[in-house]
Design a protein around this motif. Structure first.
Motif, mmCIF file in Angstrom:
data_model
loop_
_atom_site.group_PDB
_atom_site.id
_atom_site.type_symbol
_atom_site.label_atom_id
_atom_site.label_comp_id
_atom_site.label_asym_id
_atom_site.label_seq_id
_atom_site.Cartn_x
_atom_site.Cartn_y
_atom_site.Cartn_z
ATOM 1 N N ASP A 39 0.849 -1.191 0.000
ATOM 2 C CA ASP A 39 0.000 0.000 0.000
ATOM 3 C C ASP A 39 0.884 1.241 0.000
ATOM 4 O O ASP A 39 1.697 1.397 -0.889
ATOM 5 C CB ASP A 39 -0.982 -0.035 1.176
ATOM 6 C CG ASP A 39 -1.929 -1.238 1.085
ATOM 7 O OD1 ASP A 39 -2.329 -1.594 -0.042
ATOM 8 O OD2 ASP A 39 -2.252 -1.825 2.132
ATOM 9 N N ASP A 40 0.762 2.096 1.012
ATOM 10 C CA ASP A 40 1.543 3.337 1.059
ATOM 11 C C ASP A 40 2.762 3.240 1.966
ATOM 12 O O ASP A 40 3.382 4.251 2.290
ATOM 13 C CB ASP A 40 0.655 4.496 1.544
ATOM 14 C CG ASP A 40 -0.450 4.807 0.545
ATOM 15 O OD1 ASP A 40 -0.247 4.539 -0.652
ATOM 16 O OD2 ASP A 40 -1.512 5.315 0.974
ATOM 17 N N THR A 41 3.113 2.036 2.406
ATOM 18 C CA THR A 41 4.216 1.843 3.339
ATOM 19 C C THR A 41 5.220 0.857 2.749
ATOM 20 O O THR A 41 4.862 -0.008 1.954
ATOM 21 C CB THR A 41 3.682 1.301 4.690
ATOM 22 O OG1 THR A 41 2.635 2.151 5.144
ATOM 23 C CG2 THR A 41 4.762 1.234 5.736
ATOM 24 N N THR A 42 6.477 0.987 3.157
ATOM 25 C CA THR A 42 7.515 0.039 2.759
ATOM 26 C C THR A 42 8.047 -0.637 4.012
ATOM 27 O O THR A 42 8.345 0.027 4.998
ATOM 28 C CB THR A 42 8.653 0.762 2.009
ATOM 29 O OG1 THR A 42 8.100 1.357 0.836
ATOM 30 C CG2 THR A 42 9.739 -0.210 1.607
ATOM 31 N N TYR A 43 8.167 -1.959 3.959
ATOM 32 C CA TYR A 43 8.641 -2.752 5.089
ATOM 33 C C TYR A 43 9.925 -3.465 4.710
ATOM 34 O O TYR A 43 10.007 -4.066 3.635
ATOM 35 C CB TYR A 43 7.603 -3.800 5.494
ATOM 36 C CG TYR A 43 6.281 -3.220 5.919
ATOM 37 C CD1 TYR A 43 6.087 -2.799 7.232
ATOM 38 C CD2 TYR A 43 5.234 -3.092 5.013
ATOM 39 C CE1 TYR A 43 4.868 -2.262 7.618
ATOM 40 C CE2 TYR A 43 4.011 -2.555 5.399
ATOM 41 C CZ TYR A 43 3.840 -2.145 6.696
ATOM 42 O OH TYR A 43 2.637 -1.609 7.081
ATOM 43 N N ARG A 44 10.912 -3.447 5.592
ATOM 44 C CA ARG A 44 12.128 -4.257 5.406
ATOM 45 C C ARG A 44 11.795 -5.655 5.901
ATOM 46 O O ARG A 44 11.474 -5.863 7.068
ATOM 47 C CB ARG A 44 13.276 -3.649 6.198
ATOM 48 C CG ARG A 44 14.575 -4.444 6.253
ATOM 49 C CD ARG A 44 15.434 -4.462 5.003
ATOM 50 N NE ARG A 44 15.734 -3.210 4.370
ATOM 51 C CZ ARG A 44 16.876 -2.544 4.457
ATOM 52 N NH1 ARG A 44 17.865 -2.998 5.193
ATOM 53 N NH2 ARG A 44 17.043 -1.414 3.797
ATOM 54 N N VAL A 45 11.860 -6.627 4.989
ATOM 55 C CA VAL A 45 11.528 -8.008 5.329
ATOM 56 C C VAL A 45 12.697 -8.921 4.959
ATOM 57 O O VAL A 45 13.530 -8.589 4.121
ATOM 58 C CB VAL A 45 10.235 -8.484 4.626
ATOM 59 C CG1 VAL A 45 9.028 -7.704 5.128
ATOM 60 C CG2 VAL A 45 10.351 -8.383 3.115
ATOM 61 N N HIS A 46 12.734 -10.072 5.584
ATOM 62 C CA HIS A 46 13.761 -11.087 5.336
ATOM 63 C C HIS A 46 13.144 -12.202 4.500
ATOM 64 O O HIS A 46 12.084 -12.723 4.839
ATOM 65 C CB HIS A 46 14.267 -11.652 6.672
ATOM 66 C CG HIS A 46 15.274 -12.743 6.497
ATOM 67 N ND1 HIS A 46 16.601 -12.487 6.241
ATOM 68 C CD2 HIS A 46 15.150 -14.092 6.506
ATOM 69 C CE1 HIS A 46 17.250 -13.628 6.118
ATOM 70 N NE2 HIS A 46 16.390 -14.620 6.277
ATOM 71 N N PHE A 47 13.805 -12.540 3.386
ATOM 72 C CA PHE A 47 13.382 -13.670 2.553
ATOM 73 C C PHE A 47 14.256 -14.873 2.881
ATOM 74 O O PHE A 47 15.480 -14.778 2.891
ATOM 75 C CB PHE A 47 13.544 -13.338 1.070
ATOM 76 C CG PHE A 47 12.376 -12.618 0.471
ATOM 77 C CD1 PHE A 47 11.510 -13.264 -0.389
ATOM 78 C CD2 PHE A 47 12.148 -11.287 0.774
ATOM 79 C CE1 PHE A 47 10.430 -12.599 -0.955
ATOM 80 C CE2 PHE A 47 11.083 -10.605 0.218
ATOM 81 C CZ PHE A 47 10.219 -11.259 -0.647
ATOM 82 N N ASP A 48 13.638 -15.990 3.151
ATOM 83 C CA ASP A 48 14.318 -17.260 3.366
ATOM 84 C C ASP A 48 13.785 -18.207 2.297
ATOM 85 O O ASP A 48 12.723 -18.801 2.446
ATOM 86 C CB ASP A 48 14.032 -17.778 4.773
ATOM 87 C CG ASP A 48 14.884 -18.978 5.149
ATOM 88 O OD1 ASP A 48 15.760 -19.379 4.362
ATOM 89 O OD2 ASP A 48 14.662 -19.512 6.252
ATOM 90 N N ASP A 49 14.511 -18.300 1.173
ATOM 91 C CA ASP A 49 14.094 -19.102 0.021
ATOM 92 C C ASP A 49 14.732 -20.484 0.091
ATOM 93 O O ASP A 49 15.923 -20.602 0.381
ATOM 94 C CB ASP A 49 14.570 -18.468 -1.290
ATOM 95 C CG ASP A 49 13.857 -17.186 -1.649
ATOM 96 O OD1 ASP A 49 13.038 -16.697 -0.863
ATOM 97 O OD2 ASP A 49 14.136 -16.670 -2.745
#
Length: 187
Positions: free
Chosen positions: A132-142
């Protein structure tokens, strides 16, 4: 106090349900060969589900891979969405160090790192994910698993504060005739 303990236990148990143990894959075959699999034309189909299991994206990816003169695997990815929105284009540059890898792409916040475990590759990185109108720093574990020389399955766990907030499932097929890959599962 009792309610806090119950909630904390549920959160901890739900975080554990996505644990993948690399040792399980050390002896499984076929061994995954990232540089060979992604060298050429690869088609991928995937979905993203939120933590409630609801579908939030359905997409296809056209991946053109090539090993450059610096011995880097360059993946040029073009995304199209059947449902939801997301990144349209990404270029990965991946370097091999034995059974380990490092890579980057312009929309990836940290250097990605990966390790081979028999028929599996674990690939981890952080990304600034717009929602939406926000950006989140997330961790990807693929986690990617080789089914055969032409087929990979990818399962990604997107985490924030160590908790899984979404999951991605992607099916990938190498389409290179030179590898004998033209569709379907191969021996």
């Amino acid at each position: 106090m009792r309610m806090v303990l119950v909630i904390a236990s549920i959160v901890l148990l739900s975080a554990c349900r996505t644990s993948v143990y690399s040792e399980e894959y050390e002896t499984m075959s076929p061994n995954i060969d990232v540089f060979t699999f992604f060298n050429g034309q690869v088609n991928a189909w995937g979905i993203v589900q939120n933590r409630d299991g609801q579908l939030v994206q359905r997409f296809k990816v056209d991946i053109k891979g090539a090993v450059n003169q610096q011995e880097q695997l360059v993946l040029d990815e073009t995304f199209t969405y059947g449902f939801g929105e997301g990144v349209k284009h990404r270029i990965w540059r991946i370097t091999r160090y034995g059974d380990s890898f490092k890579g980057n792409a312009s929309d990836i916040a940290t250097e990605a790192t990966g390790d081979i475990y028999g028929n599996a590759l674990r690939w981890q990185y952080e990304m600034d994910l717009p929602v939406d109108d926000t950006t989140y720093r997330v961790h990807f574990d693929d986690w990617m698993w080789a089914f055969d020389k032409c087929t990979l399955m990818n399962r990604s766990y997107i985490k924030k504060f160590g908790l899984v907030v979404a999951e991605v499932t992607i099916f990938m097929q190498n389409r290179e005739p030179s590898m004998g890959c033209t569709g379907g599962l191969h021996p």
